[in-house]
Design an enzyme around this catalytic site. Sequence first.
Site, short mmCIF file in Angstrom:
data_model
loop_
_atom_site.label_atom_id
_atom_site.label_comp_id
_atom_site.label_asym_id
_atom_site.label_seq_id
_atom_site.Cartn_x
_atom_site.Cartn_y
_atom_site.Cartn_z
N GLU A 1 11.25 44.92 56.06
CA GLU A 1 10.15 45.61 55.39
C GLU A 1 8.89 44.75 55.29
O GLU A 1 8.45 44.39 54.21
CB GLU A 1 10.59 46.09 54.00
CG GLU A 1 11.67 47.16 54.07
CD GLU A 1 12.07 47.71 52.71
OE1 GLU A 1 11.59 47.18 51.69
OE2 GLU A 1 12.85 48.68 52.68
N GLU B 1 18.62 50.68 56.02
CA GLU B 1 18.80 51.07 54.62
C GLU B 1 18.47 52.55 54.46
O GLU B 1 17.51 53.04 55.03
CB GLU B 1 17.88 50.28 53.69
CG GLU B 1 18.10 48.79 53.66
CD GLU B 1 17.10 48.07 52.75
OE1 GLU B 1 16.46 48.74 51.91
OE2 GLU B 1 16.95 46.84 52.89
#
Length: 393
Positions: free
Chosen positions: A206, A324
Amino acid sequence: MVYTMICMATLSSCSTEKENDEVLVDHNTSDLLLTKDELTGMTATEMVADMKIGWNLGNTLDVCNADRNGDSRIDENSVTVDETLWGNVMTTKALFESLKDDGINAVRLPVTWRDHIEDGPEYNVDKGWMDRVEEVVGYAYELDMYVIINVHHDGGGDPEFGAWVKLAEDEKLREEIFNKYEKLWTQIANRFQNYSDKLIFENLNEVGFDNLSTTKAYNLLNEFNQRFVDLIRSTGGNNPTRNLLIAGYWTDFLKTSSRLYKMPKDTVENHMILSVHYYTPWQFATTNQRYTWGSEEDIIEMNDKISILESLITSKGVPIIIGEYGFGPNEPESCVYFSEMFVKKCYDLGVATFLWDNGEQYDRTEMYWYNPKLIAALNRATSGIDYDITKGA
């Protein structure tokens, strides 16, 4: 995940010599795996397709001293940062044995290194931390599970508290940050070089550089990704053909679809995988602001996102892992319905999915699912059987 959500979101390099298929190592090298394990020979596409249910060991090896709630004050300031800092228990092999019995054959082990790295120029990783990471990797790896390890909150959004990757936005610091990144990955690569390709390296988690212009931001992530591939391929053992997981821009479907995002060049064909995450709608997937999910509008939104995922596979020319996905503390039936629908749609596309679990889905001490309908749904979704998904099944 970033800290304000539900917290979803090595040793110095050493030379080795091979003799009679064994590796002669110096005192800094692990003694846990001295011989080179046999490669599976799978391409990245084949490997991703072979993954069934994926699961994240969240809020564990990824813990760090951090501003998790985003109030500009550090929440933890522990001298000793170990895997229990954010409230989870020490990881055991029994955990992975139980997960495997439940149908999970792939685990992602997020790892944050920033509290365990010495100052430059060598940026040596604390031996105890590297040893513990390898020990936990071994728990799953020895069970013949796929294992992903990464550089996690080092790339987080709080550089004033220790996240350092984003400092590369400053041109004056950029080469220093690249040097630290390469020194860290060199240590990880050397430590795990003899593990088979069932161990996958994921370069970042991320990460985006939104303080730069759009073009410069994408170019910077593209360079981090390319340096990672070049470095891993230059190291020994099984690393020249290991499958590598490459971070998308903020791991976001749409942002990664941009023409500005480029997959790195590689020396081997079909050994890279694209990493993106799925937390849509945000209010349901990361908070309790939306308690239910499953309306016609919700399903249309998910289908639209799946269409973007399909275009990503085509446009980037690589297989994809959803590193995720998850949900907040919401209606159990909605959480199961959301997960089953998303995982089945992805599985049918050949995309592997990894449930984010920060300790709220599975009891790691007593070894049971808080909602047993969830694991039943995930097994159905990855069975390859065509069926209609119903809420409350």
